[in-house]
Enzyme design. Structure first.
Site, short mmCIF file in Angstrom:
data_model
loop_
_atom_site.label_atom_id
_atom_site.label_comp_id
_atom_site.label_asym_id
_atom_site.label_seq_id
_atom_site.Cartn_x
_atom_site.Cartn_y
_atom_site.Cartn_z
N SER A 1 0.94 -1.12 0.31
CA SER A 1 -0.13 -0.01 0.26
C SER A 1 0.37 1.56 0.12
O SER A 1 1.70 1.73 0.79
CB SER A 1 -1.10 0.36 1.58
OG SER A 1 -2.09 1.56 1.16
N SER B 1 -0.81 4.29 0.77
CA SER B 1 -1.41 4.53 1.80
C SER B 1 -0.38 5.77 3.05
O SER B 1 -0.89 6.67 3.09
CB SER B 1 -3.25 4.18 2.24
OG SER B 1 -3.86 4.11 1.06
N THR C 1 -9.62 -1.57 3.92
CA THR C 1 -9.41 -2.18 2.83
C THR C 1 -9.94 -4.00 2.47
O THR C 1 -10.08 -4.46 3.54
CB THR C 1 -8.15 -2.07 1.91
OG1 THR C 1 -8.11 -2.42 0.53
CG2 THR C 1 -7.29 -2.93 2.34
N LYS D 1 -14.79 -4.87 4.57
CA LYS D 1 -14.79 -3.78 4.60
C LYS D 1 -16.46 -4.29 4.57
O LYS D 1 -16.98 -2.63 4.62
CB LYS D 1 -14.67 -2.86 2.61
CG LYS D 1 -13.32 -2.09 2.31
CD LYS D 1 -13.72 -1.70 0.90
CE LYS D 1 -12.17 -1.28 0.32
NZ LYS D 1 -12.14 -0.10 -1.19
N ALA E 1 -15.43 -1.51 -3.10
CA ALA E 1 -15.16 -0.77 -3.43
C ALA E 1 -16.46 -0.59 -5.06
O ALA E 1 -16.56 1.00 -4.88
CB ALA E 1 -13.67 -0.65 -3.71
N LYS F 1 -20.76 -15.90 -9.27
CA LYS F 1 -21.89 -16.13 -8.62
C LYS F 1 -21.84 -16.36 -6.72
O LYS F 1 -21.77 -17.65 -6.80
CB LYS F 1 -23.06 -16.87 -8.73
CG LYS F 1 -23.72 -16.38 -9.88
CD LYS F 1 -24.82 -17.12 -10.25
CE LYS F 1 -26.01 -16.37 -10.97
NZ LYS F 1 -26.98 -17.32 -11.55
N TYR G 1 -3.60 -0.55 -8.35
CA TYR G 1 -2.30 0.46 -8.57
C TYR G 1 -1.25 0.63 -8.99
O TYR G 1 -0.55 0.36 -8.91
CB TYR G 1 -2.94 2.06 -8.11
CG TYR G 1 -2.54 1.60 -6.02
CD1 TYR G 1 -1.01 2.46 -5.74
CD2 TYR G 1 -4.17 1.95 -5.70
CE1 TYR G 1 -1.09 1.55 -4.22
CE2 TYR G 1 -3.65 1.90 -4.26
CZ TYR G 1 -3.13 1.43 -3.56
OH TYR G 1 -2.21 1.75 -2.39
N GLY H 1 -6.14 2.36 -10.96
CA GLY H 1 -6.02 3.18 -9.63
C GLY H 1 -5.61 4.40 -8.75
O GLY H 1 -5.82 4.57 -7.62
N GLN I 1 -9.49 9.05 -2.49
CA GLN I 1 -10.29 8.59 -1.51
C GLN I 1 -9.66 8.76 0.16
O GLN I 1 -10.34 9.27 1.07
CB GLN I 1 -10.32 7.54 -0.97
CG GLN I 1 -9.53 6.85 -1.59
CD GLN I 1 -9.05 6.74 -0.62
OE1 GLN I 1 -9.50 5.79 0.85
NE2 GLN I 1 -7.56 5.35 -0.67
#
Length: 287
Positions: A22, A24, A69, A73, A137, A159, A236, A257, A264
């Site tokens: 990540s 972030s 994440t 979520k 997401a 499914k 991403y 991404g 976000q």
């Protein structure tokens, strides 16, 4: 970092698995430092099995907030006190804020996705999109797109456990917005081809294309794409997924991404701190 951490520093976390890839933590810590805010952001490798205990720990420690994440979520909302209207509608949470022990869940993925399209000069308002995925997401993207004025959305998912939830998403969109939504089985490749052919944008909102699915694509081959189609991916890392590589080969405009991740994150940053993220600085630094 050492100079910034004090006895008053507030913790913000990121919960997911796998999580080591990540961006972030770097994004948020650089933004905190730029604005002189006394926060630190750390990533924790946490799956569904540990999630309840971790949220209890957040409450006990007074952790200021968190991002959430995959695969957490949807499940995480069970352990929170309140949900924002958007999170309630999406049935998923990617941002938690702790206000004096009251944990509120928000979802910023949808607004992040739509802002990323605007920044890329892509207009899908009044038009049709096809999207693969029915997780947190994907659901947030569909709902925000419908609320913003996208005319029609075709959702594809296997499914699995998310398919039933996607049926509810379709019902909500059709009942509460002016958008027409439909749900299809992702294994129905003929339907996938037909819906993409009638759309201005195709979006992958699944984890296919990132670890451990690097080199895979939800679209079987490049014949499903055409040069005037816009193709976007929430993945991403890698910055060019197999899907985007195929799309570039056909001549499609592509969007990875990173933009969604940035916007976000910017909204989550504002929820935690009350300040606007220095987005231009972060763009220069990371992208």
């Amino acid at each position: 970092m050492a100079e910034r951490i004090s006895g008053k520093t507030q913790l913000i976390g990121l919960l997911g698995t796998p999580i080591s890839h990540s961006l972030s933590p770097k994004m948020h810590n650089e933004a905190f430092a730029k604005l002189g805010l006394d926060y630190v952001y750390l990533a924790f490798d946490v799956g569904n099995e540990q999630l309840e205990d971790v949220i209890k720990g957040y409450r006990a420690l007074g952790v200021r907030g968190s991002n959430v994440t995959m695969p957490n979520k949807v499940l995480v909302k069970k352990y929170l006190d309140k949900l924002s209207p958007a999170a309630e509608l999406a049935g998923a949470v990617n941002t938690i804020v702790n206000d004096d022990g009251v944990l509120t869940g928000h979802i910023t993925d949808g607004t992040g996705y739509m802002r990323a399209l605007v920044e890329a000069n892509v207009d899908i308002i009044g038009k049709k999109m096809t999207i693969a995925g029915a997780g947190g997401a994907a659901t947030a993207i569909c709902i925000q797109a419908a609320l913003d004025g996208v005319k029609e959305i075709s959702i594809f998912n296997k499914k699995d456990a998310f398919f039933d939830r996607a049926e509810q998403t379709v019902q909500d969109i059709n009942a509460k917005t002016d958008c027409k939504a439909q749900l299809f089985d992702l294994d129905d490749v003929d339907a996938l081809r037909a819906e993409i052919a009638d759309s201005v944008i195709f979006t992958n909102a699944t984890s296919i294309g990132m670890k451990p699915y690097v080199g895979q694509s939800v679209v079987p081959d490049a014949s499903y794409l055409r040069p005037d189609l816009i193709v976007s991916d929430v993945v991403y890392i890698p910055t060019k997924s197999h899907l985007l590589g195929m799309a570039e080969g056909v001549g499609c405009e592509t969007i990875n991404g990173l933009g969604m991740m940035l916007w976000q994150g910017a909204k989550a940053f504002e929820i935690w701190t009350g300040e606007e993220m220095p987005v231009d600085y972060i763009k220069e630094l990371l992208f």
